[in-house]
Design a protein around this motif. Structure first.
Motif, PDB file in Angstrom:
ATOM      1  N   PHE A  12       0.866  -1.171   0.000  1.00  0.00           N
ATOM      2  CA  PHE A  12       0.000   0.000   0.000  1.00  0.00           C
ATOM      3  C   PHE A  12       0.901   1.218   0.000  1.00  0.00           C
ATOM      4  N   ALA A  13       0.888   1.960  -1.102  1.00  0.00           N
ATOM      5  CA  ALA A  13       1.730   3.151  -1.209  1.00  0.00           C
ATOM      6  C   ALA A  13       3.156   2.858  -0.745  1.00  0.00           C
ATOM      7  N   ARG A  14       3.743   1.819  -1.332  1.00  0.00           N
ATOM      8  CA  ARG A  14       5.127   1.423  -1.074  1.00  0.00           C
ATOM      9  C   ARG A  14       5.346   0.740   0.265  1.00  0.00           C
ATOM     10  N   PHE A  15       4.323   0.728   1.122  1.00  0.00           N
ATOM     11  CA  PHE A  15       4.488   0.072   2.405  1.00  0.00           C
ATOM     12  C   PHE A  15       4.016  -1.368   2.274  1.00  0.00           C
ATOM     13  N   PRO A  16       4.895  -2.359   2.498  1.00  0.00           N
ATOM     14  CA  PRO A  16       4.476  -3.747   2.290  1.00  0.00           C
ATOM     15  C   PRO A  16       3.524  -4.218   3.384  1.00  0.00           C
ATOM     16  N   ALA A  17       2.329  -4.655   2.976  1.00  0.00           N
ATOM     17  CA  ALA A  17       1.365  -5.178   3.935  1.00  0.00           C
ATOM     18  C   ALA A  17       1.479  -6.696   4.013  1.00  0.00           C
ATOM     19  N   LEU A  18       1.854  -7.308   2.883  1.00  0.00           N
ATOM     20  CA  LEU A  18       2.081  -8.748   2.856  1.00  0.00           C
ATOM     21  C   LEU A  18       3.352  -9.001   2.074  1.00  0.00           C
ATOM     22  N   ASN A  19       4.165  -9.942   2.568  1.00  0.00           N
ATOM     23  CA  ASN A  19       5.448 -10.171   1.934  1.00  0.00           C
ATOM     24  C   ASN A  19       5.612 -11.650   1.608  1.00  0.00           C
ATOM     25  N   ASP A  20       5.432 -12.016   0.340  1.00  0.00           N
ATOM     26  CA  ASP A  20       5.683 -13.374  -0.120  1.00  0.00           C
ATOM     27  C   ASP A  20       4.954 -14.412   0.736  1.00  0.00           C
ATOM     28  N   VAL A  21       3.659 -14.335   0.739  1.00  0.00           N
ATOM     29  CA  VAL A  21       2.842 -15.245   1.542  1.00  0.00           C
ATOM     30  C   VAL A  21       2.301 -16.371   0.673  1.00  0.00           C
TER      31      VAL A  21
END
Lengths: 345, 286
Positions: A12-21
């Motif tokens: 979201f706007a460069r902020f990772p909410a999920l990372n390789d799930v």
């Protein structure tokens, strides 16, 4: 229907909410996404629903690649924390909505829609309420209508976002049992999001523990409770104590003193020792173990919680029976964990 | 609210003296500034009796002005309904760059003097304007004609619907729409069956206010009208003309009709609020 989540990333706007799930959900399973707020559990649920688009990765419903489909095409049932019932429609119209908006060639006749809505109303135990409006219902009743509405479209998968989060404690407990019952009767693949570990452990076939946009552990309630695979899961599910210790030559030391506990011989150096408050034995003060001065004791239901200061600012909490509590020294207690796990620092 | 006056022991309620003073002040103010002028308009209009009042309205030019006002409002209000809903939807339900600027722009017609709004259109579409000659070559006249009046009115009354809807839609959030979409509804079905019913009361208020202003607008319309008798004079302009010709009785008759329209709007709004208060409360709560 099986649901397969493959290497999903969401920013979201460069902020990772999920990372390789990645996650495999089996057909007919009741699965809980459990984690603190900001862990990405709701984002994962909304990605599966198609209410959000992944930055990367794919989602499969059975053999179908669902990631290319819109939310309408995925045919899911979504239940929102705050119900999101259509306030200007009766309970019956709410439940029938998903059938009513179908294109003509797939839309059941009016009488059929009504019949099916009434049937679902019966399933959620709200018969006789079909002409009420949402604001004439209690929170628990509203959420049951929301579930009936989601089930009316015969969804591939049922997704529930903190379904009981807005309800008070007693209603929550009742609805929990009731949801399990509905699930066992209808067999929908169901994924629900919660931050309440008790809810997840009681209700789910498997629990997915999430933290900071990653999955920490997936397992049955017994597995995640009895064999947590990380300090986070140890700390998040159930009560636990964490100590900084040193491992050397198969032994474990705390503040330089040996604890008479065996570690794997290949482990050396600093480590974190985790154990649950009830998984301990009290021992004589002369033996090798952890010794601390009593800071406070609290009576909690049938047990007593004892808070100890082990020195150098390390506090632990033990849970012992009231009989044991009556026998211990009021000032100093020596104990040894019986079930524990070492994690690298 | 009623409880406050009944329970003087509440910390937020003042003593009887302060309360009396406050109530008296506001009542006096209302009487002086609002009620008296309104009464004056009606009494002046009816001074020579009802037949004379009706005769004044039957005058050919006056009648044309009434017709034109209804026409202009009849075009501008539905258009602003559509624009207002679109703008409110955009601002309340989407996140995008420049949203704050758009939100501010919507208020522009409120903050700028109506005369300027009128002049802008003269500058754009007048005989010496940017597009005037081009449009004239196709036989299209905007300024000093109905299209100009409609444009100016749309500009001035644009914020009413949007301003009414934005806070309402923001408060309601996206969950209802998401629920409808997840149940398979198309975008249009979602708007028609879910969004529109959720905002209908706010929309109605916005439209009523927009209509009242559309009929009563003077400044912007005055600039683009050209004051051609029987052709481009709306009711407020007709009032001015009649007044300047010392035809006071007729001027007040038209003014009274305008004031009546405003009163009807307010009464309608209150009636709707009273009749559907439970439903309105439900649509705001939830």
């Amino acid at each position: 229907m099986d649901v397969k989540v493959q290497n999903i990333r969401k920013e979201f706007a460069r902020f990772p909410a999920l990372n390789d799930v990645s996650l495999d959900i089996r057909s007919g399973e009741l699965i809980a996404l459990l984690g603190p707020s900001g862990s990405g559990k709701t984002t994962l649920l909304r990605l599966i629903a198609g209410l959000e688009t992944p930055t990367d990765g794919r989602i499969f419903f059975g053999e179908d690649d669902a990631s290319k489909k819109t939310v309408q095409e995925r045919n899911i049932g979504f239940v929102f924390q705050h119900y999101a019932l259509f306030r200007h429609m009766t309970v019956l119209d709410n439940i029938g909505f998903g059938l009513k908006v179908r294109p003509k060639n797939r839309r059941p006749a009016k009488a059929e829609i009504r019949r099916r809505a009434l049937e679902l109303l019966d399933l959620v135990q709200l018969s006789g309420m079909e002409n009420r409006y949402p604001n004439q219902l209690s929170g628990g009743q509203r959420q049951r209508v929301a579930l009936a509405r989601a089930m009316a479209v015969e969804p591939n998968v049922l997704l529930l976002d903190e379904p009981f989060g807005a309800l008070d404690a007693q209603v929550r407990k009742d609805l929990r049992k009731w949801l399990r019952d509905i699930h066992d009767r209808t067999g929908h693949t169901t994924i629900f999001v919660t931050h309440d570990q008790e809810e997840a452990l009681e209700l789910a076939d498997r629990v997915v523990v999430m933290s900071q946009g990653k999955i920490e552990q997936v397992g049955t309630p017994d597995e995640v409770y009895d064999t947590p695979n990380s300090p986070f899961v140890f700390g998040f599910i159930g009560e636990s104590n964490g100590l900084k210790v040193t491992a050397d030559h198969g032994g474990i030391r705390f503040n330089g003193k040996p604890l008479n506990m065996a570690a794997a011989p290949d482990k050396h150096g600093e480590a974190l020792l985790y154990f649950r408050p009830q998984d301990i034995e009290l021992i004589e003060s002369g033996e090798d173990g952890l010794t601390g001065s009593v800071i406070a004791t609290r009576r909690v239901a049938g047990t007593r919680h004892v808070e100890l200061d082990l020195g150098s600012g390390t506090h632990v909490e033990l849970e012992i029976s009231t009989e044991q509590a009556a026998r211990i020294d009021r000032n100093r207690v020596t104990f040894r964990p019986t079930r524990w796990k070492l994690f690298p620092v | 609210m009623a409880h406050d006056t009944l329970q003087p022991d509440r910390v937020t309620s003042e003593g009887p003296l302060a309360r009396g003073l406050l109530i008296a002040t506001s009542l006096l103010f209302l009487l002086l500034i609002l009620a008296m002028p309104l009464l004056a308009v009606f009494s002046e209009a009816l001074r020579k009796g009802l037949p004379a009042f009706l005769d004044a309205l039957k005058d050919e030019e006056t009648f044309a002005a009434i017709r034109l006002t209804l026409l202009v409002a009849g075009i501008s209000v539905p258009l602003n309904l559509v624009f207002g809903v679109a703008a409110a939807w955009t601002i309340a339900k989407f996140e995008f760059r420049g949203k704050a600027i758009l939100s501010t722009l919507i208020d522009l017609p409120f903050s700028v003097s109506p005369v300027i709004s009128g002049l802008v259109f003269v500058m754009l579409f007048g005989a010496q304007g940017y597009f005037g000659p081009l449009l004239a070559s196709y036989g299209l006249q905007i300024i000093f004609a109905v299209p100009g009046l409609v444009l100016a009115t749309i500009f001035v009354t644009f914020p009413f619907v949007a301003r009414e809807l934005i806070p309402l839609m923001q408060e309601q959030g996206n969950a209802d729409e998401e629920a409808a979409l997840s149940l398979g509804a198309s975008g249009w079905q979602t708007f028609w069956h879910v969004t529109l019913p959720n905002i209908k009361w706010g929309l109605l208020y916005g439209v009523l206010l927009c209509n009242a202003r559309a009929m009563g607008e003077f400044g912007a319309v005055s600039v683009v009208s050209g004051h051609i008798r029987g052709q481009t004079n709306t009711m407020p302009l007709q009032v001015e003309i009649l007044y300047n010709e010392f035809n006071f009785m007729a001027a007040f008759a038209v003014a009274a009709l305008l004031a009546l329209l405003a009163l009807v709007t307010l009464v309608l709004k209150s009636l709707l609020e009273y009749r559907f208060s439970a439903e309105i409360a439900a649509s705001r709560r939830h």
